[in-house]
Design a protein around this motif. Structure first.
Motif, PDB file in Angstrom:
ATOM      1  N   ALA A 140       0.830  -1.212   0.000  1.00 28.61           N
ATOM      2  CA  ALA A 140       0.000   0.000   0.000  1.00 28.61           C
ATOM      3  C   ALA A 140       0.863   1.260   0.000  1.00 28.61           C
ATOM      4  O   ALA A 140       0.543   2.246  -0.679  1.00 28.61           O
ATOM      5  CB  ALA A 140      -0.930  -0.018   1.216  1.00 28.61           C
ATOM      6  N   ILE A 141       1.961   1.242   0.742  1.00 31.36           N
ATOM      7  CA  ILE A 141       2.889   2.380   0.749  1.00 31.36           C
ATOM      8  C   ILE A 141       3.484   2.577  -0.644  1.00 31.36           C
ATOM      9  O   ILE A 141       3.633   3.708  -1.126  1.00 31.36           O
ATOM     10  CB  ILE A 141       4.002   2.157   1.796  1.00 31.36           C
ATOM     11  N   THR A 142       3.801   1.485  -1.309  1.00 30.14           N
ATOM     12  CA  THR A 142       4.353   1.553  -2.662  1.00 30.14           C
ATOM     13  C   THR A 142       3.384   2.238  -3.610  1.00 30.14           C
ATOM     14  O   THR A 142       3.776   3.088  -4.426  1.00 30.14           O
ATOM     15  CB  THR A 142       4.685   0.147  -3.166  1.00 30.14           C
ATOM     16  N   PHE A 143       2.110   1.893  -3.516  1.00 27.72           N
ATOM     17  CA  PHE A 143       1.103   2.547  -4.356  1.00 27.72           C
ATOM     18  C   PHE A 143       0.988   4.031  -4.011  1.00 27.72           C
ATOM     19  O   PHE A 143       0.818   4.870  -4.909  1.00 27.72           O
ATOM     20  CB  PHE A 143      -0.255   1.858  -4.190  1.00 27.72           C
ATOM     21  N   ARG A 144       1.086   4.366  -2.724  1.00 29.94           N
ATOM     22  CA  ARG A 144       1.009   5.771  -2.310  1.00 29.94           C
ATOM     23  C   ARG A 144       2.186   6.554  -2.891  1.00 29.94           C
ATOM     24  O   ARG A 144       2.022   7.686  -3.375  1.00 29.94           O
ATOM     25  CB  ARG A 144       1.002   5.866  -0.787  1.00 29.94           C
ATOM     26  N   SER A 167      12.514   0.617  -1.544  1.00 33.24           N
ATOM     27  CA  SER A 167      13.516   0.030  -0.663  1.00 33.24           C
ATOM     28  C   SER A 167      14.703   0.966  -0.483  1.00 33.24           C
ATOM     29  O   SER A 167      15.243   1.096   0.632  1.00 33.24           O
ATOM     30  CB  SER A 167      13.989  -1.307  -1.240  1.00 33.24           C
ATOM     31  N   GLU A 168      15.125   1.641  -1.548  1.00 30.17           N
ATOM     32  CA  GLU A 168      16.236   2.580  -1.460  1.00 30.17           C
ATOM     33  C   GLU A 168      15.904   3.772  -0.558  1.00 30.17           C
ATOM     34  O   GLU A 168      16.783   4.341   0.087  1.00 30.17           O
ATOM     35  CB  GLU A 168      16.603   3.084  -2.864  1.00 30.17           C
ATOM     36  N   ARG A 169      14.601   4.127  -0.519  1.00 28.46           N
ATOM     37  CA  ARG A 169      14.174   5.281   0.284  1.00 28.46           C
ATOM     38  C   ARG A 169      13.508   4.852   1.589  1.00 28.46           C
ATOM     39  O   ARG A 169      12.744   5.617   2.182  1.00 28.46           O
ATOM     40  CB  ARG A 169      13.187   6.141  -0.515  1.00 28.46           C
ATOM     41  N   ARG A 170      13.755   3.630   2.026  1.00 23.35           N
ATOM     42  CA  ARG A 170      12.977   3.091   3.141  1.00 23.35           C
ATOM     43  C   ARG A 170      13.111   3.895   4.429  1.00 23.35           C
ATOM     44  O   ARG A 170      12.148   3.999   5.192  1.00 23.35           O
ATOM     45  CB  ARG A 170      13.342   1.631   3.391  1.00 23.35           C
ATOM     46  N   ALA A 171      14.281   4.491   4.684  1.00 17.79           N
ATOM     47  CA  ALA A 171      14.442   5.267   5.916  1.00 17.79           C
ATOM     48  C   ALA A 171      13.514   6.483   5.902  1.00 17.79           C
ATOM     49  O   ALA A 171      12.802   6.760   6.875  1.00 17.79           O
ATOM     50  CB  ALA A 171      15.890   5.703   6.077  1.00 17.79           C
ATOM     51  N   GLU A 172      13.515   7.187   4.796  1.00 16.32           N
ATOM     52  CA  GLU A 172      12.652   8.368   4.656  1.00 16.32           C
ATOM     53  C   GLU A 172      11.176   7.984   4.678  1.00 16.32           C
ATOM     54  O   GLU A 172      10.360   8.611   5.374  1.00 16.32           O
ATOM     55  CB  GLU A 172      12.987   9.062   3.329  1.00 16.32           C
ATOM     56  N   LEU A 173      10.810   6.931   3.916  1.00 16.23           N
ATOM     57  CA  LEU A 173       9.404   6.533   3.824  1.00 16.23           C
ATOM     58  C   LEU A 173       8.899   5.924   5.127  1.00 16.23           C
ATOM     59  O   LEU A 173       7.719   6.077   5.471  1.00 16.23           O
ATOM     60  CB  LEU A 173       9.222   5.549   2.671  1.00 16.23           C
ATOM     61  N   SER A 174       9.749   5.232   5.840  1.00 11.68           N
ATOM     62  CA  SER A 174       9.340   4.658   7.129  1.00 11.68           C
ATOM     63  C   SER A 174       8.952   5.751   8.107  1.00 11.68           C
ATOM     64  O   SER A 174       8.022   5.583   8.910  1.00 11.68           O
ATOM     65  CB  SER A 174      10.466   3.800   7.710  1.00 11.68           C
ATOM     66  N   ALA A 175       9.668   6.882   8.057  1.00 11.28           N
ATOM     67  CA  ALA A 175       9.339   8.005   8.933  1.00 11.28           C
ATOM     68  C   ALA A 175       7.999   8.625   8.563  1.00 11.28           C
ATOM     69  O   ALA A 175       7.276   9.135   9.425  1.00 11.28           O
ATOM     70  CB  ALA A 175      10.447   9.055   8.863  1.00 11.28           C
ATOM     71  N   MET A 176       7.631   8.550   7.273  1.00  8.67           N
ATOM     72  CA  MET A 176       6.386   9.171   6.807  1.00  8.67           C
ATOM     73  C   MET A 176       5.174   8.247   6.933  1.00  8.67           C
ATOM     74  O   MET A 176       4.092   8.659   7.341  1.00  8.67           O
ATOM     75  CB  MET A 176       6.547   9.599   5.345  1.00  8.67           C
ATOM     76  N   TYR A 177       5.343   6.952   6.575  1.00 12.11           N
ATOM     77  CA  TYR A 177       4.189   6.061   6.446  1.00 12.11           C
ATOM     78  C   TYR A 177       4.199   4.871   7.395  1.00 12.11           C
ATOM     79  O   TYR A 177       3.194   4.169   7.513  1.00 12.11           O
ATOM     80  CB  TYR A 177       4.117   5.519   5.006  1.00 12.11           C
TER      81      TYR A 177
END
Length: 494
Positions: A140-144, A167-177
């Motif tokens: 779902a995060i990938t679709f977002r 996956s390359e942006r997982r640190a940034e995206l984990s903080a957001m989603y």
């Protein structure tokens, strides 16, 4: 002679010789066709498809055994068919062929059906991939991310590229989603390989199906029968179920509201309906229930065909106004319990015990209850199902190829397309990053040469100057290395 009511389709005759009909106006209240293997369930689907076509109503039906494709050819002149027509006093019975459009998920025995990854969406795609809750959340995060970054998801290579990007942006995206774990991304990538092995790459792509092409009539006013070749697709049950649910939800999203029409715009028949619900999450079941409840105002009638009426969840079964119940077997206590539950779902008929009759029905007999004008169910009727006018059996390979070749939509759907989408856009972005990295490296090299020149001019450097120079070289090397690592593993165009 049977008296066929105007605005109805004839199903057969009851034990008193009266016509058992289904009012067209009530067909968008959905229905159930159930019965054990070999009791005549497929023939009931066939005669209903014939009747809908005559009434100008298009039908979409999944053909899991191959027999329903026979709708495209006249039936054989068989004595047992004429005997059934005579027994129920069916007027003007004779062989007849119907307008059929053949579809195939794999594009082998019919026109290919395709949808983009975005159209399928994360919920149904997670079911296709059999993901757990954590993996579904990452999907779902990938679709977002695709929506936020303007990256169209059309096919499997787009989804693979975007998962790598996430996956390359997982640190940034984990903080957001929320947490994006490498393990979940890797698991999804592995499931995509399995989906591709099952033929998913043939389904996910362009040109996407326009659902309005399922709602067509011929020049003489008959409804076109859309027959999906599903024998091979059945070998991947989750894919089969999720695919048909996607198609139903697509109809719900695309068709306009029309209220309660005099006859449905389309009738949708799900064969082997248990595959739609086995192992489905609560969220998915709620979505199906909502679609079934609301799609009636779009003029679509949904009929579930299955061996056991208990295969359909209660929230959905409660919305099924028409019931055609063929014989059930009751050899075990569990089966006897299911028989009692099936009997309790009918409005009683004082002439017989529904529970007893269900196990005594012969082939081609069924217990039938439909809705009257005000939506009240009729008392259950023991019904001799009318004989089909089209072929009882499959098409030959030659006949199937001829129908596909002559189909006016073959040029529209036969050839796959590859439009610019996430895979290409991410590859272009990676190329730009590579060029920027190359420029940064070139600039660093030039700076090094200048430093060397200055060294030649003056070999004496202070401690501070040497520290700054060392730090600059280290930082430049780190940036270039990080950029290059980000370009590996699928981001570059192959």
């Amino acid at each position: 002679m049977l008296e066929i009511r105007e605005g109805s389709i004839l199903l057969g005759a009851d034990h008193k010789g009266a016509a058992v009909s289904l009012p067209l106006k009530m067909c968008n209240r959905h229905g159930l066709i159930a019965g054990a293997t070999g009791t005549g369930k497929t023939v009931s689907v066939q005669i209903m498809a014939e009747a809908f076509s005559r009434a100008g109503v298009p039908v979409f039906v999944s053909d899991v055994k191959g027999d329903l494709a026979g709708l495209a050819r006249e039936g054989a002149d068989k004595d047992f068919l004429h005997k059934r027509a005579t027994d129920i006093q069916l007027p003007d019975y004779g062989p007849e062929e119907f307008p059929v459009r053949l579809w195939d998920f794999y594009g082998e025995g019919g026109l290919p059906i395709r949808a983009t990854v975005t159209e399928v969406g994360p919920l149904l795609l997670a079911r296709m991939l059999d993901l757990n809750d954590t993996q579904e959340g990452v999907l779902a995060i990938t679709f977002r991310v695709a929506d936020d970054d303007g990256l169209p998801l059309l096919d499997l290579k787009d989804l693979r590229a975007l998962l790598h990007y996430v996956s390359e942006r997982r640190a940034e995206l984990s903080a957001m989603y929320g947490n994006v774990s490498p393990a979940s991304v890797a698991a999804i990538q592995r499931r995509l390989i399995q989906l591709e092995d099952q033929g998913g790459a043939l389904f996910l792509g362009e040109p996407a199906l326009d659902v309005r092409d399922l709602i067509r009539t011929t020049r003489d006013g008959r409804g076109v029968l859309n027959v999906l070749k599903a024998d091979k697709l059945m070998m991947a049950p989750r894919l089969y179920g999720a695919f048909l649910l996607w198609l139903l939800s697509e109809l719900f999203e695309e068709l306009p509201e029309i209220g309660d029409p005099e006859k449905p715009k389309l009738v949708f028949v799900f064969d082997e309906a248990h595959l739609l619900f086995d192992g489905a999450s609560r969220a998915l079941l709620e979505k199906v229930e909502q679609v079934c409840r609301l799609i009636r105002s779009k003029g679509v009638g949904v009929f579930f065909a299955t061996q056991d009426p208990g295969d359909v969840p209660d929230d959905i079964a409660g919305q099924l106004g028409t019931k055609v119940q063929h014989a059930l077997r009751a050899f075990t206590p569990a089966q006897q319990k299911r028989v009692r539950a099936a009997a309790d779902g009918f409005r009683p008929n004082p002439d017989f015990s529904t529970k007893d009759i269900i196990t005594e029905l012969g082939v081609g007999e069924a217990l039938v209850s439909t809705l009257q004008k005000k939506g009240v169910p009729t008392p259950v009727a023991r019904t001799m199902i009318r004989p089909p006018a089209s072929r009882l059996g499959p098409l030959t390979a030659t006949e199937r190829k001829a129908i596909i070749r002559e189909d006016e939509l073959s040029t529209q759907y036969a050839k796959a397309m590859d439009s610019e989408s996430a895979h290409e856009l991410l590859a272009e972005r990676a190329d730009r990053m590579a060029m920027e990295a190359e420029k940064a490296e070139s600039k660093a090299a030039q700076s090094k040469r200048k430093t060397t020149t200055r060294k030649r001019r003056s070999s004496r450097m202070t401690v501070t100057e040497r520290a700054i120079n060392t730090a600059t070289r280290t930082a430049t090397s780190t940036v270039v290395g990080a950029l290059l690592r980000g370009l590996l593993g699928g981001l570059k165009r192959r």
